[in-house]
Write a protein that holds these residues in place. Structure first.
Motif, PDB file in Angstrom:
ATOM      1  N   ARG A  37       0.843  -1.111   0.027  1.00 46.00           N
ATOM      2  CA  ARG A  37       0.092  -0.266   0.165  1.00 46.00           C
ATOM      3  C   ARG A  37       0.797   1.220  -0.009  1.00 46.00           C
ATOM      4  N   CYS A  95       3.436   4.043  -1.721  1.00 45.95           N
ATOM      5  CA  CYS A  95       4.323   4.700  -2.862  1.00 45.95           C
ATOM      6  C   CYS A  95       5.425   5.421  -2.269  1.00 45.95           C
ATOM      7  N   PHE A 138      -1.342   4.492   1.213  1.00 41.00           N
ATOM      8  CA  PHE A 138      -2.583   4.360   0.765  1.00 41.00           C
ATOM      9  C   PHE A 138      -3.669   3.640   1.333  1.00 41.00           C
ATOM     10  N   VAL A 169      -5.184   1.285  -0.146  1.00 43.27           N
ATOM     11  CA  VAL A 169      -5.264  -0.111  -0.621  1.00 43.27           C
ATOM     12  C   VAL A 169      -4.075  -0.520  -1.249  1.00 43.27           C
ATOM     13  N   LEU A 181      -1.280  -1.283  -4.036  1.00 41.54           N
ATOM     14  CA  LEU A 181      -0.761  -0.304  -5.587  1.00 41.54           C
ATOM     15  C   LEU A 181      -0.239  -1.465  -6.553  1.00 41.54           C
ATOM     16  N   THR A 203      -4.846   1.205  -8.152  1.00 43.98           N
ATOM     17  CA  THR A 203      -4.802   0.306  -7.145  1.00 43.98           C
ATOM     18  C   THR A 203      -5.540  -1.024  -7.351  1.00 43.98           C
ATOM     19  N   SER A 204      -5.449  -1.815  -6.314  1.00 49.12           N
ATOM     20  CA  SER A 204      -5.962  -3.149  -6.639  1.00 49.12           C
ATOM     21  C   SER A 204      -7.716  -3.016  -6.544  1.00 49.12           C
ATOM     22  N   GLU A 205      -8.201  -1.946  -6.179  1.00 50.88           N
ATOM     23  CA  GLU A 205      -9.750  -1.960  -6.500  1.00 50.88           C
ATOM     24  C   GLU A 205     -10.279  -1.135  -7.693  1.00 50.88           C
ATOM     25  N   GLU A 211      -8.394   8.240   2.094  1.00 46.60           N
ATOM     26  CA  GLU A 211      -9.398   8.275   0.708  1.00 46.60           C
ATOM     27  C   GLU A 211      -9.479   9.404   0.422  1.00 46.60           C
ATOM     28  N   PRO A 271      -7.357  -5.079 -10.368  1.00 50.34           N
ATOM     29  CA  PRO A 271      -6.243  -4.077 -10.401  1.00 50.34           C
ATOM     30  C   PRO A 271      -6.048  -3.261 -11.692  1.00 50.34           C
TER      31      PRO A 271
END
Length: 311
Positions: A201, A203, A219, A221, A223, A239-241, A262, A276
């Motif tokens: 999560r 960066c 973050f 979620v 990445l 993101t994965s979402e 968020e 993703p």
């Protein structure tokens, strides 16, 4: 002066129509379909001197080469490599090809096809390879959470044995706790900033001039992809979402680790939720953000309004 068309090269794991595509970025129409190469591995599609396209097969130990204006791969040029390529990169001058096969880095001289060196400092498969803009260094990232920066001259012409100093990375960053999924290197050669994202999560931003980590943004979620605008004021992460979140470098907090909520980050939505986003790119003019995901879609965001072109 003739109008210049900006093209988008797209590789796909679903090769029912083609191995990779070229689309007009403005209209989204297909300009070319490259066939006969099977499904293409992510992080492995490269342009060779604006005349050829080279990509790694996702299931076989092969590299395929297409003339840029031909749908069929070159029958007399096919690179057989020691294993399935996880990641691929060409030096900016197209002289050297770097491939990650499992946890080992292979360095080839492209014109002669000669294998110059192998580098084995990762402990799990390599996920991404990126060059600096001047081609003097390249970074490799892996599932082991490591990001290694290498000097190309030492990599292509080692003077000692396997464990010699010439085969050691220029920098060795081990700050991520899970697999590193993407790397972006800004302008400036070894004085550039490097941005890495991970399933942990985070960066992270590094200054390559002295090898220090400047910032770690956490973050909500996991990445999967990252890109940065040319001025390096905005960082875009996939993101994965299925969202693209934005972090501004103009208002960098004073702390070294910052947890981004968020609601603090503007989000581009349009990909299928829960899938993703595996790649991000910015158009030359910087006004369009292009994203690709595991939902087999390519999104083009114009003036912050996403429009979807299904692939």
């Amino acid at each position: 002066m003739e109008n210049v068309t900006e093209a988008l090269f797209i590789s796909t794991l679903n090769n029912e129509r083609a191995s990779c595509f070229v689309q007009d970025l403005r209209t989204g129409t297909d300009l070319m379909r490259y066939k006969g190469g099977g499904s293409m591995q992510s992080h492995s599609l490269q342009m060779l001197e604006e005349h050829f396209v080279i990509a790694a097969n996702s299931t076989k130990p092969l590299l395929h080469v297409w003339p840029i204006n031909s749908q069929e791969p070159m029958s007399n040029v096919r690179y057989v490599v020691p294993g399935k390529v996880n990641a691929l990169a060409l030096s900016p001058d197209s002289a050297f090809l770097i491939a990650g096969i499992q946890e080992t880095i292979y360095v080839w001289h492209l014109n002669s096809g000669r294998l110059l060196n192998t580098l084995s400092k990762h402990y799990q498969p390599i996920t991404c390879i990126r060059f600096t803009d001047n081609g003097e260094h390249f970074a490799t990232a892996g599932k082991d959470g490591a990001v290694l920066v290498w000097n190309l001259t030492r990599a292509v012409a080692p003077l000692g044995g396997v464990d010699s100093e010439e085969n050691a990375p220029f920098y060795n960053f081990n700050d991520h706790g899970l697999a590193v999924t993407d790397v972006h290197i800004g302008l400036g050669g070894i004085r550039a900033f490097m941005y890495t994202v991970s399933l942990d999560r985070c960066c992270k931003v590094y200054d390559l001039s002295d090898g220090t980590m400047l910032l770690s943004v956490v973050f909500p979620v996991a990445l999967h992809s990252v890109t940065v605008n040319r001025m390096e004021t905005s960082v875009y992460v996939g993101t994965s979402e299925g969202q693209i979140l934005i972090f501004s470098m103009e208002n960098v907090p004073r702390m070294k680790e910052y947890h981004l909520e968020e609601e603090e980050s503007q989000a581009f939505v349009g990909h299928t939720a829960g899938t993703p986003i595996t790649c991000l790119a910015l158009a030359v003019n910087g006004n369009q953000l292009i994203s690709g995901g595991e939902d087999k879609q390519v999104l083009r965001c114009i003036s912050h309004l996403p429009t979807i072109s299904s692939e």
